[in-house]
Design a protein around this motif. Sequence first.
Motif, PDB file in Angstrom:
ATOM      1  N   VAL A 149      63.373  53.637  53.944  1.00 35.08           N
ATOM      2  CA  VAL A 149      62.695  54.814  53.390  1.00 35.08           C
ATOM      3  C   VAL A 149      63.240  56.063  54.072  1.00 35.08           C
ATOM      4  O   VAL A 149      63.840  55.984  55.143  1.00 35.08           O
ATOM      5  N   ASN A 150      63.030  57.219  53.446  1.00 34.28           N
ATOM      6  CA  ASN A 150      63.332  58.468  54.136  1.00 34.28           C
ATOM      7  C   ASN A 150      62.358  58.597  55.303  1.00 34.28           C
ATOM      8  O   ASN A 150      61.145  58.431  55.126  1.00 34.28           O
ATOM      9  N   ASN A 165      67.759  59.744  56.538  1.00 39.63           N
ATOM     10  CA  ASN A 165      67.708  59.491  55.100  1.00 39.63           C
ATOM     11  C   ASN A 165      67.812  58.003  54.805  1.00 39.63           C
ATOM     12  O   ASN A 165      68.471  57.249  55.522  1.00 39.63           O
ATOM     13  N   ARG A 166      67.167  57.625  53.725  1.00 41.09           N
ATOM     14  CA  ARG A 166      67.178  56.248  53.246  1.00 41.09           C
ATOM     15  C   ARG A 166      68.597  55.832  52.861  1.00 41.09           C
ATOM     16  O   ARG A 166      69.394  56.644  52.411  1.00 41.09           O
ATOM     17  N   GLY A 167      68.912  54.542  53.051  1.00 42.83           N
ATOM     18  CA  GLY A 167      70.194  54.027  52.594  1.00 42.83           C
ATOM     19  C   GLY A 167      70.972  53.331  53.689  1.00 42.83           C
ATOM     20  O   GLY A 167      70.627  53.365  54.868  1.00 42.83           O
ATOM     21  N   GLU A 174      71.009  57.067  69.541  1.00 40.83           N
ATOM     22  CA  GLU A 174      69.855  57.957  69.439  1.00 40.83           C
ATOM     23  C   GLU A 174      69.146  57.800  68.094  1.00 40.83           C
ATOM     24  O   GLU A 174      67.921  57.708  68.016  1.00 40.83           O
ATOM     25  N   THR A 175      69.908  57.731  67.012  1.00 37.63           N
ATOM     26  CA  THR A 175      69.325  57.603  65.677  1.00 37.63           C
ATOM     27  C   THR A 175      68.675  56.229  65.498  1.00 37.63           C
ATOM     28  O   THR A 175      67.596  56.123  64.909  1.00 37.63           O
ATOM     29  N   ALA A 176      69.292  55.178  66.018  1.00 41.37           N
ATOM     30  CA  ALA A 176      68.711  53.835  65.912  1.00 41.37           C
ATOM     31  C   ALA A 176      67.375  53.767  66.646  1.00 41.37           C
ATOM     32  O   ALA A 176      66.413  53.180  66.139  1.00 41.37           O
ATOM     33  N   VAL A 177      67.296  54.379  67.812  1.00 42.12           N
ATOM     34  CA  VAL A 177      66.042  54.385  68.562  1.00 42.12           C
ATOM     35  C   VAL A 177      64.975  55.162  67.795  1.00 42.12           C
ATOM     36  O   VAL A 177      63.820  54.743  67.714  1.00 42.12           O
ATOM     37  N   LYS A 178      65.349  56.275  67.197  1.00 40.62           N
ATOM     38  CA  LYS A 178      64.391  57.037  66.385  1.00 40.62           C
ATOM     39  C   LYS A 178      63.915  56.195  65.207  1.00 40.62           C
ATOM     40  O   LYS A 178      62.729  56.205  64.866  1.00 40.62           O
ATOM     41  N   MET A 179      64.826  55.469  64.579  1.00 39.73           N
ATOM     42  CA  MET A 179      64.455  54.611  63.469  1.00 39.73           C
ATOM     43  C   MET A 179      63.471  53.530  63.938  1.00 39.73           C
ATOM     44  O   MET A 179      62.476  53.241  63.268  1.00 39.73           O
ATOM     45  N   LEU A 180      63.702  52.950  65.114  1.00 38.75           N
ATOM     46  CA  LEU A 180      62.799  51.941  65.647  1.00 38.75           C
ATOM     47  C   LEU A 180      61.428  52.520  65.989  1.00 38.75           C
ATOM     48  O   LEU A 180      60.414  51.827  65.898  1.00 38.75           O
TER      49      LEU A 180
END
Length: 191
Positions: A149-150, A165-167, A174-180
């Motif tokens: 999801v977004n 963004n979704r996809g 850093e982005t992976a940790v934020k996603m988690l």
Amino acid sequence: PLETIINDKGESIVVEPEEEQSDRFSILLVGTDYQPDVHADYDLSEYNASIVGFGVKPRKINADAMVLVRFDQKSKTIAFLPLPAKMRVSVGGIYTDLSAVYQSKGIEYLCEEVKGLTGIRPDYYAVADIPQMAAIIDELGGVNFTVPVNMYYEDPSEELEIRINRGSQTLDGETAVKMLRYVSYADGDDS
């Protein structure tokens, strides 16, 4: 074939013979919520009496993510079992979340709880905090992931801003940790 042995408490336990066990091993991967760059109030002692007459409860480190990974060298397979951090377990007759077992009893006790839940005592474990997890992912060159999801979220108190963004994409550490850390799914945990 499985063997039955009697342990020192007189309980029957079914085990695999040693030669078969050597082809398999398991690792408990634990991700903690420790963020020393965000929170300056960690005190790893049990009690902080820095304010005269009043105890100050220190910020505790919890296990936010746990995955039991079982490797079978003979069949060349890997099995992953995510363990829900909010799973309720009994510790000394008191119910608590599995995530709190790490901070209150330590990693060895957590491994015993995992054995009680799954029947598998981890042969090894690895514990990583949020900055370490980001560094591991960066060292691997990122991770390919399809973001479901977004993800947009802000928490000024932690200086946290999530904008993913979704996809399908390659996420840096850093982005992976934020996603988690993102929990604001329509049917997710948004506490």
